[in-house]
Design a protein around this motif. Structure first.
Motif, mmCIF file in Angstrom:
data_model
loop_
_atom_site.group_PDB
_atom_site.id
_atom_site.type_symbol
_atom_site.label_atom_id
_atom_site.label_comp_id
_atom_site.label_asym_id
_atom_site.label_seq_id
_atom_site.Cartn_x
_atom_site.Cartn_y
_atom_site.Cartn_z
ATOM 1 N N PRO C 62 0.809 -1.221 0.000
ATOM 2 C CA PRO C 62 0.000 0.000 0.000
ATOM 3 C C PRO C 62 0.840 1.269 0.000
ATOM 4 O O PRO C 62 1.960 1.276 0.506
ATOM 5 C CB PRO C 62 -0.788 -0.110 1.314
ATOM 6 C CG PRO C 62 0.089 -0.920 2.210
ATOM 7 C CD PRO C 62 0.805 -1.893 1.314
ATOM 8 N N ALA C 63 0.297 2.337 -0.570
ATOM 9 C CA ALA C 63 0.907 3.656 -0.445
ATOM 10 C C ALA C 63 0.852 4.067 1.029
ATOM 11 O O ALA C 63 0.002 3.591 1.779
ATOM 12 C CB ALA C 63 0.143 4.665 -1.300
ATOM 13 N N VAL C 64 1.755 4.946 1.449
ATOM 14 C CA VAL C 64 1.842 5.317 2.870
ATOM 15 C C VAL C 64 0.494 5.814 3.403
ATOM 16 O O VAL C 64 0.054 5.416 4.483
ATOM 17 C CB VAL C 64 2.906 6.415 3.089
ATOM 18 C CG1 VAL C 64 2.982 6.775 4.567
ATOM 19 C CG2 VAL C 64 4.260 5.924 2.629
ATOM 20 N N ARG C 65 -0.149 6.672 2.614
ATOM 21 C CA ARG C 65 -1.429 7.238 3.053
ATOM 22 C C ARG C 65 -2.466 6.126 3.293
ATOM 23 O O ARG C 65 -3.221 6.159 4.270
ATOM 24 C CB ARG C 65 -1.936 8.200 1.966
ATOM 25 C CG ARG C 65 -3.260 8.845 2.236
ATOM 26 C CD ARG C 65 -3.614 9.827 1.113
ATOM 27 N NE ARG C 65 -3.805 9.183 -0.182
ATOM 28 C CZ ARG C 65 -4.946 8.637 -0.579
ATOM 29 N NH1 ARG C 65 -5.999 8.652 0.209
ATOM 30 N NH2 ARG C 65 -5.043 8.071 -1.760
ATOM 31 N N VAL C 66 -2.449 5.139 2.414
ATOM 32 C CA VAL C 66 -3.405 4.043 2.518
ATOM 33 C C VAL C 66 -3.053 3.150 3.703
ATOM 34 O O VAL C 66 -3.930 2.727 4.467
ATOM 35 C CB VAL C 66 -3.411 3.238 1.197
ATOM 36 C CG1 VAL C 66 -4.354 2.052 1.294
ATOM 37 C CG2 VAL C 66 -3.797 4.143 0.034
ATOM 38 N N LEU C 67 -1.763 2.915 3.877
ATOM 39 C CA LEU C 67 -1.298 2.106 5.010
ATOM 40 C C LEU C 67 -1.693 2.768 6.329
ATOM 41 O O LEU C 67 -2.207 2.122 7.240
ATOM 42 C CB LEU C 67 0.234 1.957 4.936
ATOM 43 C CG LEU C 67 0.890 1.297 6.147
ATOM 44 C CD1 LEU C 67 0.526 -0.175 6.229
ATOM 45 C CD2 LEU C 67 2.406 1.459 6.101
ATOM 46 N N THR C 68 -1.446 4.068 6.428
ATOM 47 C CA THR C 68 -1.746 4.807 7.654
ATOM 48 C C THR C 68 -3.228 4.681 8.000
ATOM 49 O O THR C 68 -3.598 4.397 9.143
ATOM 50 C CB THR C 68 -1.383 6.296 7.452
ATOM 51 O OG1 THR C 68 -0.063 6.359 6.945
ATOM 52 C CG2 THR C 68 -1.453 7.058 8.757
ATOM 53 N N LYS C 69 -4.057 4.876 7.011
ATOM 54 C CA LYS C 69 -5.497 4.810 7.225
ATOM 55 C C LYS C 69 -5.928 3.405 7.636
ATOM 56 O O LYS C 69 -6.710 3.224 8.576
ATOM 57 C CB LYS C 69 -6.212 5.233 5.929
ATOM 58 C CG LYS C 69 -7.624 5.730 6.137
ATOM 59 C CD LYS C 69 -8.196 6.337 4.871
ATOM 60 C CE LYS C 69 -8.480 5.269 3.834
ATOM 61 N NZ LYS C 69 -9.177 5.789 2.644
ATOM 62 N N ALA C 70 -5.376 2.411 6.945
ATOM 63 C CA ALA C 70 -5.775 1.023 7.215
ATOM 64 C C ALA C 70 -5.314 0.585 8.603
ATOM 65 O O ALA C 70 -6.023 -0.126 9.318
ATOM 66 C CB ALA C 70 -5.210 0.099 6.145
ATOM 67 N N ILE C 71 -4.119 1.045 9.010
ATOM 68 C CA ILE C 71 -3.619 0.695 10.344
ATOM 69 C C ILE C 71 -4.479 1.369 11.405
ATOM 70 O O ILE C 71 -4.825 0.770 12.420
ATOM 71 C CB ILE C 71 -2.126 1.069 10.466
ATOM 72 C CG1 ILE C 71 -1.302 0.023 9.715
ATOM 73 C CG2 ILE C 71 -1.696 1.164 11.927
ATOM 74 C CD1 ILE C 71 0.149 -0.015 10.049
ATOM 75 N N GLY C 72 -4.848 2.624 11.148
ATOM 76 C CA GLY C 72 -5.714 3.336 12.090
ATOM 77 C C GLY C 72 -7.024 2.595 12.297
ATOM 78 O O GLY C 72 -7.538 2.485 13.410
ATOM 79 N N PRO C 104 7.386 -6.044 -2.445
ATOM 80 C CA PRO C 104 8.005 -5.147 -3.428
ATOM 81 C C PRO C 104 7.820 -3.699 -2.985
ATOM 82 O O PRO C 104 7.016 -3.406 -2.101
ATOM 83 C CB PRO C 104 7.236 -5.435 -4.713
ATOM 84 C CG PRO C 104 5.956 -6.081 -4.285
ATOM 85 C CD PRO C 104 6.197 -6.718 -2.955
ATOM 86 N N LYS C 105 8.559 -2.832 -3.617
ATOM 87 C CA LYS C 105 8.431 -1.401 -3.337
ATOM 88 C C LYS C 105 7.000 -0.962 -3.686
ATOM 89 O O LYS C 105 6.478 -1.361 -4.724
ATOM 90 C CB LYS C 105 9.423 -0.664 -4.235
ATOM 91 C CG LYS C 105 9.824 0.683 -3.743
ATOM 92 C CD LYS C 105 11.056 1.113 -4.520
ATOM 93 C CE LYS C 105 11.162 2.598 -4.569
ATOM 94 N NZ LYS C 105 12.369 3.040 -5.227
ATOM 95 N N PRO C 106 6.370 -0.147 -2.828
ATOM 96 C CA PRO C 106 4.993 0.249 -3.130
ATOM 97 C C PRO C 106 4.891 0.948 -4.483
ATOM 98 O O PRO C 106 5.765 1.723 -4.857
ATOM 99 C CB PRO C 106 4.644 1.223 -2.004
ATOM 100 C CG PRO C 106 5.590 0.897 -0.909
ATOM 101 C CD PRO C 106 6.840 0.404 -1.560
ATOM 102 N N THR C 107 3.809 0.665 -5.194
ATOM 103 C CA THR C 107 3.567 1.294 -6.485
ATOM 104 C C THR C 107 3.476 2.807 -6.302
ATOM 105 O O THR C 107 2.772 3.283 -5.425
ATOM 106 C CB THR C 107 2.243 0.781 -7.080
ATOM 107 O OG1 THR C 107 2.322 -0.622 -7.174
ATOM 108 C CG2 THR C 107 1.978 1.371 -8.444
ATOM 109 N N GLY C 108 4.203 3.525 -7.132
ATOM 110 C CA GLY C 108 4.121 4.986 -7.067
ATOM 111 C C GLY C 108 5.074 5.583 -6.063
ATOM 112 O O GLY C 108 5.111 6.786 -5.865
ATOM 113 N N CYS C 109 5.854 4.738 -5.406
ATOM 114 C CA CYS C 109 6.805 5.244 -4.427
ATOM 115 C C CYS C 109 8.158 5.361 -5.123
ATOM 116 O O CYS C 109 8.751 4.366 -5.507
ATOM 117 C CB CYS C 109 6.881 4.279 -3.259
ATOM 118 S SG CYS C 109 8.192 4.616 -2.105
#
Lengths: 134, 99, 110
Positions: C62-72, C104-109
Motif C-alpha cells: 500500500p501507499a503510505v497514506r493508505v497504510l496509515t489509514k488502514a492501520i488506524g 516489493p516497493k509500493p507502487t508509485g513510491c
C-alpha cells in the motif's frame, strides 16, 4: 490561456482537483494494458484527484471473479481492484451492454460497481476534465 | 470532446465503440490505420455516414496518402493535416484516445 | 545484491528488496532490519505483519497514506498516523517496513 480559477477547479485550499476518468477496454492477461492501467490509477490516487474508472468492451473481463493465474505463472492482479476503495477510488462504472454481450452478470464481478448504459457512459465521459484510455 | 481512433476498424472494435459513446458536440478524428474507416465501399462506411449526421468526422491526410486512400474518402469526412490535428485538439476541452 | 541468512544466500534487488517474495522468513526480516538499522520490537512486527496480510489480500504494497489509514482502522488512531510509523521506520514505512516485510516497493513510491 484564459481559464478562470473556477474553470480549472481551484479549491479554497489552493489545490487543483480535476475529474479524471480511466477507461478500461482490454481483457486482463492478453496484453499489458489492464495491469498498466491499474498501476496508473494507484499512482494517481496519491494526487488527490476526483478519479473514476470505466469498464467497457473487453475491459469488463478485468473484474470477473475467480481469476487463477498459477498455471500461467503471471501475477493475478484481480485482488488489487478490491484495494481501490482504500485508495478512495470508489467510482467504478461498468457498461451494461458490454456485460450483456459477454454473458456476464453483475454478481460475477469482484467489486461493487455501478452498472450504466452506453449512453450514460458517454455522458459521464463528457463530464470529465481528463480521460485516459487503456 | 475530441475522440481519436488509430486502429483499423477490421482489427479492433475501437471505432465502433467510440461511435457508440460519442455525444453530440463531440468530434471524431481517424488517424493511422483507422483512416481505412474513412473510405467508401466497405463494411464500415454505413457507420461513418450515420455518425456524420450527428458529429464531424476528420481523417488525417498524411495517413490517407501513405495508404493510397486519399481519393476514396467518404463525402463529408474532413481531411486535415498535422496542423489541423493540433487545431482540433486545441479546440476541444478534452480528448480521448480509443486504443 | 544478496543477503546471507543462516548460510543461505537470498537474492535482493539493488535497493535491498527481496527478489522472490516466497523467500521471506522472520530471520530474513531481522537480517534486512539490521541492514536498515531498525531494531525490531513488537510494534515493528505488528506493522510488518499487517503489511504482509495486506499484500496477501490485495497483491500490492500500500501507499503510505493508505497504510496509515488502514492501520488506524485496525489498530487504533494512536497507531494510524505517520508520526508513529516514521518513529518505528525513520526512512519511511513504505520503504523500510515493506522491505523488511519482504514486499516489493509500493507502487508509485519513487
Amino acid at each position: 490561456m484564459t481559464e478562470t480559477r473556477d474553470e480549472i477547479g481551484l479549491e479554497a485550499g489552493g489545490g487543483v482537483r480535476k475529474k479524471f476518468m480511466f477507461v478500461n477496454r482490454k481483457a486482463p492477461y492478453g496484453t499489458i494494458y489492464a495491469l498498466e492501467g491499474l498501476e496508473v490509477v494507484l499512482i494517481s490516487a496519491a494526487f488527490d484527484q476526483d478519479v473514476s474508472l470505466a469498464f467497457l468492451d473487453d475491459g469488463v473481463y478485468q473484474l470477473v471473479k475467480g481469476q487463477q493465474t498459477k498455471g500461467l505463472e503471471v501475477k493475478n492482479f484481480s485482488p488489487t481492484y478490491r484495494a481501490l476503495e482504500g485508495y478512495d477510488v470508489e467510482k467504478l462504472y461498468v457498461e451494461r451492454e458490454a456485460l450483456e454481450a459477454r454473458g456476464i452478470r453483475e454478481d460475477q464481478l469482484l467489486v461493487p460497481v455501478q452498472v450504466v448504459s452506453a449512453r450514460e457512459m458517454g455522458q459521464l465521459m463528457e463530464q470529465q476534465d481528463v480521460i485516459i484510455g487503456f | 470532446m475530441l475522440h481519436i481512433v488509430n486502429k483499423s476498424p477490421y482489427e479492433r472494435n475501437s471505432l465502433a465503440s467510440c461511435l457508440g459513446h460519442a455525444q453530440k458536440g463531440g468530434a471524431v478524428l481517424l488517424t493511422e490505420d483507422a483512416v481505412y474507416g474513412a473510405t467508401r465501399g466497405n463494411l464500415v462506411e454505413g457507420a461513418i455516414r450515420k455518425a456524420l449526421e450527428e458529429l464531424p468526422v476528420y481523417a488525417l491526410g498524411p495517413d490517407l496518402e501513405a495508404r493510397g486512400m486519399q481519393a476514396n474518402v467518404i463525402e463529408g469526412v474532413q481531411v486535415v493535416d498535422f496542423g489541423g490535428f493540433v487545431d482540433l485538439v486545441a479546440e476541444h476541452r478534452t480528448s480521448q484516445s480509443w486504443l | 545484491m544478496a543477503l546471507t541468512v543462516g548460510g543461505n544466500t537470498i537474492e535482493t534487488d539493488e535497493e535491498g528488496y527481496l527478489t522472490n517474495l516466497s523467500d521471506w522468513s522472520e530471520d530474513i526480516a531481522n537480517e534486512i532490519a539490521k541492514v536498515e538499522n531498525v531494531e525490531m520490537g513488537p510494534n515493528h512486527w505488528e506493522v510488518v505483519n499487517f503489511l504482509r496480510e495486506y499484500y496477501n489480500e490485495y497483491q500490492i504494497a500500500p501507499a503510505v497514506r493508505v497504510l496509515t489509514k488502514a492501520i488506524g482502522k485496525k489498530l487504533g488512531a494512536d497507531k494510524g498516523n505517520s508520526k508513529y510509523l516514521y518513529e518505528l521506520f525513520p526512512y519511511g514505512p513504505a520503504k523500510q517496513a515493506c522491505k523488511i516485510a519482504g514486499l516489493p516497493k509500493p507502487t508509485g513510491c519513487v
